[in-house]
Design a protein around this motif. Structure first.
Motif, mmCIF file in Angstrom:
data_model
loop_
_atom_site.group_PDB
_atom_site.id
_atom_site.type_symbol
_atom_site.label_atom_id
_atom_site.label_comp_id
_atom_site.label_asym_id
_atom_site.label_seq_id
_atom_site.Cartn_x
_atom_site.Cartn_y
_atom_site.Cartn_z
ATOM 1 N N ARG A 1 0.002 6.399 -10.964
ATOM 2 C CA ARG A 1 -0.954 5.431 -10.416
ATOM 3 C C ARG A 1 -0.687 5.097 -8.952
ATOM 4 O O ARG A 1 -1.592 4.658 -8.245
ATOM 5 C CB ARG A 1 -0.973 4.159 -11.266
ATOM 6 C CG ARG A 1 -1.486 4.444 -12.682
ATOM 7 C CD ARG A 1 -1.628 3.206 -13.518
ATOM 8 N NE ARG A 1 -1.912 3.559 -14.910
ATOM 9 C CZ ARG A 1 -2.129 2.683 -15.871
ATOM 10 N NH1 ARG A 1 -2.122 1.388 -15.592
ATOM 11 N NH2 ARG A 1 -2.361 3.089 -17.107
ATOM 12 N N ALA A 2 0.546 5.326 -8.496
ATOM 13 C CA ALA A 2 0.836 5.128 -7.075
ATOM 14 C C ALA A 2 0.024 6.088 -6.226
ATOM 15 O O ALA A 2 -0.509 5.720 -5.172
ATOM 16 C CB ALA A 2 2.325 5.306 -6.812
ATOM 17 N N PHE A 3 -0.098 7.339 -6.696
ATOM 18 C CA PHE A 3 -0.921 8.293 -5.957
ATOM 19 C C PHE A 3 -2.395 7.898 -6.021
ATOM 20 O O PHE A 3 -3.106 7.948 -5.011
ATOM 21 C CB PHE A 3 -0.752 9.713 -6.507
ATOM 22 C CG PHE A 3 -1.704 10.703 -5.886
ATOM 23 C CD1 PHE A 3 -1.453 11.207 -4.614
ATOM 24 C CD2 PHE A 3 -2.867 11.093 -6.540
ATOM 25 C CE1 PHE A 3 -2.341 12.101 -4.020
ATOM 26 C CE2 PHE A 3 -3.757 11.980 -5.953
ATOM 27 C CZ PHE A 3 -3.494 12.486 -4.689
ATOM 28 N N TYR A 4 -2.861 7.503 -7.191
ATOM 29 C CA TYR A 4 -4.267 7.119 -7.321
ATOM 30 C C TYR A 4 -4.610 5.922 -6.434
ATOM 31 O O TYR A 4 -5.752 5.783 -5.985
ATOM 32 C CB TYR A 4 -4.615 6.833 -8.786
ATOM 33 C CG TYR A 4 -4.858 8.084 -9.593
ATOM 34 C CD1 TYR A 4 -6.113 8.679 -9.638
ATOM 35 C CD2 TYR A 4 -3.825 8.693 -10.304
ATOM 36 C CE1 TYR A 4 -6.342 9.840 -10.365
ATOM 37 C CE2 TYR A 4 -4.045 9.855 -11.033
ATOM 38 C CZ TYR A 4 -5.307 10.430 -11.058
ATOM 39 O OH TYR A 4 -5.528 11.584 -11.774
ATOM 40 N N ALA A 5 -3.615 5.082 -6.166
ATOM 41 C CA ALA A 5 -3.863 3.954 -5.265
ATOM 42 C C ALA A 5 -4.172 4.422 -3.852
ATOM 43 O O ALA A 5 -4.851 3.728 -3.091
ATOM 44 C CB ALA A 5 -2.637 3.031 -5.250
ATOM 45 N N LEU A 6 -3.708 5.632 -3.510
ATOM 46 C CA LEU A 6 -3.969 6.187 -2.176
ATOM 47 C C LEU A 6 -5.367 6.789 -2.055
ATOM 48 O O LEU A 6 -5.837 7.034 -0.942
ATOM 49 C CB LEU A 6 -2.929 7.266 -1.836
ATOM 50 C CG LEU A 6 -1.491 6.798 -1.621
ATOM 51 C CD1 LEU A 6 -0.582 8.010 -1.442
ATOM 52 C CD2 LEU A 6 -1.406 5.887 -0.399
ATOM 53 N N ILE A 7 -6.010 7.061 -3.184
ATOM 54 C CA ILE A 7 -7.321 7.732 -3.126
ATOM 55 C C ILE A 7 -8.438 6.805 -3.608
ATOM 56 O O ILE A 7 -9.437 7.249 -4.158
ATOM 57 C CB ILE A 7 -7.320 9.056 -3.917
ATOM 58 C CG1 ILE A 7 -6.891 8.840 -5.381
ATOM 59 C CG2 ILE A 7 -6.386 10.067 -3.253
ATOM 60 C CD1 ILE A 7 -7.008 10.101 -6.234
ATOM 61 N N THR A 8 -8.260 5.521 -3.370
ATOM 62 C CA THR A 8 -9.274 4.545 -3.770
ATOM 63 C C THR A 8 -10.615 4.821 -3.109
ATOM 64 O O THR A 8 -11.670 4.708 -3.753
ATOM 65 C CB THR A 8 -8.807 3.118 -3.410
ATOM 66 O OG1 THR A 8 -7.577 2.844 -4.071
ATOM 67 C CG2 THR A 8 -9.840 2.088 -3.824
ATOM 68 N N VAL A 9 -10.602 5.193 -1.826
ATOM 69 C CA VAL A 9 -11.862 5.432 -1.114
ATOM 70 C C VAL A 9 -12.582 6.673 -1.638
ATOM 71 O O VAL A 9 -13.774 6.601 -1.983
ATOM 72 C CB VAL A 9 -11.604 5.528 0.411
ATOM 73 C CG1 VAL A 9 -12.882 5.942 1.140
ATOM 74 C CG2 VAL A 9 -11.109 4.187 0.942
ATOM 75 N N PRO A 10 -11.916 7.843 -1.750
ATOM 76 C CA PRO A 10 -12.604 8.991 -2.348
ATOM 77 C C PRO A 10 -13.061 8.732 -3.776
ATOM 78 O O PRO A 10 -14.132 9.197 -4.192
ATOM 79 C CB PRO A 10 -11.550 10.103 -2.289
ATOM 80 C CG PRO A 10 -10.637 9.712 -1.186
ATOM 81 C CD PRO A 10 -10.581 8.220 -1.236
#
Length: 264
Positions: free
Chosen positions: A149-158
């Motif tokens: 989920r740390a990675f998914y937090a980086l792709i909130t905009v896409p």
């Protein structure tokens, strides 16, 4: 079979289109490309272009008139398009304040609305295969592995863009949308989007939404797990997603009318 590939100059769309061309000698693929020279140095694709099985149409999926022109040119020989492979995606750029971002932020949703608004309503409609992402809705986000989920937090905009795609696809297909998932933001999905698509939900009769896990540039392994709202998926290579699309989604028709997650 005739396939219209939009957003397939590279990555999942490119690999899937190549699989389709290699797998059935009677199939043709029509590519809509902003740059029709994209395959000039591609020896593998050139053999299909020279044989007439791969056709290139210049156009931008963000321009509705270009998409309409692409439909007209793709169907000009009197043989209608059977399948639309929609794999539009941007190249994210990292920012310290917002993580990975794409420009424009509604790239995929806007292009999809252009495709949906110009897709024929009469039957038989082409089958639409659209690539979104795993965990873009709040209800599916809960099924992500905790450590990912740390990675998914980086792709909130896409992911906000992919969320817009899914909302438009669910409504068009007449699939039940969970009220708890909310609605996309107005800068992603404009307020008049339903009217633009005819105002009547459930008109899209044949669609598959493919939700890959975190994409990698790994080799094709032929191994994956797939299912509707399948939890616990970590990663998957672009080439494996392409193989999944060409084999299970298209050739076998295994996931017709469903949103399917794929990964490992």
């Amino acid at each position: 079979m005739k396939v219209l590939a939009i957003g397939a100059s590279r990555n999942v769309g490119y690999f899937a289109a190549l699989n389709i061309l290699k797998g059935d000698e009677s199939t043709t693929v029509v590519f809509q490309l902003r740059n029709v020279s994209a395959f000039d140095e591609d020896a593998e694709m050139q053999q299909f272009i020279k044989s007439g099985r791969a056709n290139l149409i210049k156009g931008d999926a963000l321009v509705e008139d270009d998409v309409r022109k692409t439909w007209n040119e793709a169907n000009a020989d009197g043989i209608p398009v059977d399948v639309v492979l929609f794999t539009v995606g941007g190249t994210p750029k990292f920012t310290f304040t917002r993580g990975l971002v794409i420009d424009p932020p509604d790239l995929c949703t806007s292009a999809l609305l252009n495709v949906l608004s110009t897709l024929r309503r009469t039957q038989p409609q082409p089958k639409l295969i659209a690539i979104t992402s795993n965990g873009v809705t709040p209800s599916t986000h809960g099924g992500l592995p905790f450590l990912s989920r740390a990675f998914y937090a980086l792709i909130t905009v896409p992911h906000a863009d992919k969320f817009g795609m899914e909302r438009a696809l669910y409504w068009s297909a007449g699939w039940a949308w969970k009220e708890s998932d909310g609605e996309p933001e107005g800068h992603i999905l404009p307020h008049d989007w339903q009217a633009r698509l005819g105002g009547q939900e459930g008109w899209l009769k044949n669609v598959v939404v493919v939700r890959p896990a975190i994409l990698t540039d790994g080799v094709e392994t032929g191994k994956w797990k797939a299912g509707v709202e399948l939890p616990g998926l970590w990663t998957v290579s672009r080439k494996d997603v392409a193989k999944f699309v060409s084999d299970e989604v298209l050739k076998e028709g295994k996931w017709d009318g469903k949103p399917v997650s794929v990964g490992f």
